[in-house]
Design a protein around this motif. Structure first.
Motif, PDB file in Angstrom:
ATOM      1  N   GLY A 282     -29.304   5.456  -1.256  1.00 43.37           N
ATOM      2  CA  GLY A 282     -28.697   7.208  -1.261  1.00 43.37           C
ATOM      3  C   GLY A 282     -28.798   7.191  -2.691  1.00 43.37           C
ATOM      4  O   GLY A 282     -28.888   6.308  -3.558  1.00 43.37           O
TER       5      GLY A 282
ATOM      6  N   HIS B  48     -26.572  12.171   3.916  1.00 40.81           N
ATOM      7  CA  HIS B  48     -27.232  11.545   2.763  1.00 40.81           C
ATOM      8  C   HIS B  48     -26.231  10.531   2.003  1.00 40.81           C
ATOM      9  O   HIS B  48     -25.926   9.442   2.728  1.00 40.81           O
ATOM     10  N   THR B  49     -25.800  10.716   0.654  1.00 39.94           N
ATOM     11  CA  THR B  49     -25.053   9.909  -0.031  1.00 39.94           C
ATOM     12  C   THR B  49     -23.818   9.315   0.821  1.00 39.94           C
ATOM     13  O   THR B  49     -23.566   8.286   0.858  1.00 39.94           O
TER      14      THR B  49
END
Length: 505
Positions: free
Chosen positions: A320, A44-45
């Motif tokens: 993100g 993810h991020t």
């Protein structure tokens, strides 16, 4: 039958950069650690950043001097610890008439140069864009500019390197394993974990570290019902286009709205452009760039480059959500990038991680494990600043300036040693795996022993290594996070790799 129970000192929930860094630090101090991540590591991020290790020049305008200093110190620490994953990168900042005056830019860069000791990177200087190579792709209106240094990073591989080191120091790393429940019992935490295969695992932990990123508030609320403190979710998006310039410097562009945007050489053939800052309240599992963000990044780039950048030129994009500390800033771009550690001890120790940026992850992890050790009554000194990450030990396990300034020599020696493989493949291996490439290629002396060739630069030998050592379970894990070959391969490659991994992963 009751699910099996693992006892550990620390359960880390979240396999992004902060979770992996904390697991590594804690395991290195002798704590028993279990890390669970509901998806892939860095899915993810932590794989949706601007791929930079930087002090954050723009944060100076918000008077975040402490954060910038901390990040600038960490910049050189990380370069020494992971010279294969982090490399110096020079930035060019054109002076845009009508925006910040040149004297202000010069003053900001002087401060940036001197806020922290600097050994590995050069200082800033003024340049004449009419004569400098970096001026050639720019419109003629930009005559004056400045250069300064920061560093580029392979963000997802930095996460994986931390997880590998954590595992080699005794931590148990469970990817694609979700933390379903957390309950406090007799001063401990009882957790229920579930893998994608449906298998349920029970965990008993003395302390839980909530490094869930954008999901951190949800986990904390479910565990202790706490509502104090909070996150502000800010989406950042990037686009990738065919290479817009031939030199190896990056650009930092100002915009009239106060934002800055980077244009960075990426994967040899491309230019990475970003990022945006927009408050986000959508589905965390479906974060995507919007057409408006694409248009914004294209328009800003076209303001500076002679060659217009249009939405049709975008070959890839990603987005993100940054889980930032909610400091009450009115504008998303002004929200602090510093971090906050919150310890809840009423029922059992729960340390929640809010905010942060990839550059300061190691320091965040160090401070987090200090807090964990204090609450558990455990001994163990901070150690990660003085130990290379896996693959970074070119001159031994202690970080060494020679590994940074002489990394090119390491690459050339590897090309000679493995001359039976294309030089470009060895160059990629050197940057992705550092000295660990020798483990991956152990026993190989001809292309035949590399096994099936899925694409020009992707062999079965590497894929098996990624499965066995780096928790890769899907084609996306391999192509987009572990190797960055997704931009260079055809869709048929992903399909063939998916089929092969279905039988071998």
């Amino acid at each position: 039958m009751k699910p099996p129970v693992f006892d550990c000192d620390v359960l880390v929930v979240g396999g992004g950069i902060n979770g992996a860094g904390i697991a590594r630090d804690a395991a290195g101090r002798g704590l028993s650690v279990l890390l669970c991540e509901k998806d892939d590591l860095a899915s993810h991020t932590s794989s949706a950043s601007s791929k930079l290790i930087h002090g954050g020049l723009r944060y100076l305008q918000y008077y975040e001097f402490g954060l910038v200093r901390k990040a600038l110190i960490e910049r050189e620490v990380l370069m020494r610890c992971a010279p294969h994953l982090i490399a110096p990168l020079r930035f060019v900042m054109p002076h845009a008439p009508g925006l910040r005056p040149a004297w202000m830019l010069r003053a900001g860069l002087f401060l940036y140069d001197h806020l922290a000791p600097r050994k590995l990177l050069g200082g800033s200087e003024g340049i004449d864009l009419r004569r400098h190579a970096a001026g050639a792709p720019l419109k003629s209106a930009y005559r004056r500019g400045f250069t300064y240094f920061d560093a580029a990073v392979d963000d997802a591989r930095l996460v994986v390197a931390n997880a590998i080191d954590a595992a080699e120091r005794g931590a148990r790393v469970l990817t694609r394993t979700e933390c379903l429940t957390l309950m406090a019992e007799d001063g401990h935490w009882t957790a229920t974990l579930r893998g994608t295969d449906g298998a349920v695992t029970g965990v008993r932990a003395r302390c839980v570290v909530n490094a869930g990123g954008s999901w951190a508030m949800k986990l904390r609320h479910g565990a202790v019902g706490a509502a104090k403190g909070g996150l502000r979710l800010v989406k950042g998006s990037h686009i990738v286009v065919k290479r817009l310039f031939q030199h190896d410097d990056a650009y930092i562009f100002q915009h009239a709205d106060g934002r800055i945007v980077f244009a960075i050489p990426y994967q040899g053939e491309y230019t990475l452009i970003g990022t945006t800052d927009l408050d986000y309240d959508g589905d965390m599992g479906k974060v995507e760039i919007s057409p408006e963000e694409v248009a914004y990044l294209c328009d800003l780039s076209s303001t500076y480059f002679k060659q217009p950048v249009r939405p049709a030129d975008v070959v890839w994009s990603y987005a993100g959500v940054r889980p930032l500390v909610d400091d009450g800033a009115g504008d998303a771009k002004a929200v602090t990038r510093d971090y906050q550690l919150v310890m809840d001890e009423k029922a059992a120790p729960l340390l929640s991680v809010f905010g942060g940026k990839i550059t300061t992850y190691r320091k965040l992890a160090e401070e987090a494990v200090d807090r964990v050790c204090a609450v558990l009554g455990a001994q163990g000194d901070a150690w990660t600043a003085g130990t290379c990450l896996p693959g970074g030990d070119i001159h031994g396990m202690r970080p060494d300036d020679r590994s940074v300034v002489g990394f090119g020599a390491f690459v050339r020696e590897a090309q000679r040693r493995y001359s039976w493989l294309p030089a470009r493949v060895i160059t990629r291996y050197a940057h992705a795996y550092g000295t660990r490439m020798h483990r991956m290629l152990d026993g190989c002396s001809t292309p035949a022993c590399m096994g099936r060739q899925f694409a020009a630069d992707l062999y079965e030998r590497e894929v098996r290594y990624l499965i066995d050592v780096e928790w890769a379970r899907s084609a996306d894990d391999v192509l987009w996070r572990r190797t960055k070959l997704g931009l260079h391969t055809h869709p048929e490659t992903a399909a063939a790799l998916t089929e092969w991994m279905h039988h071998h992963a």
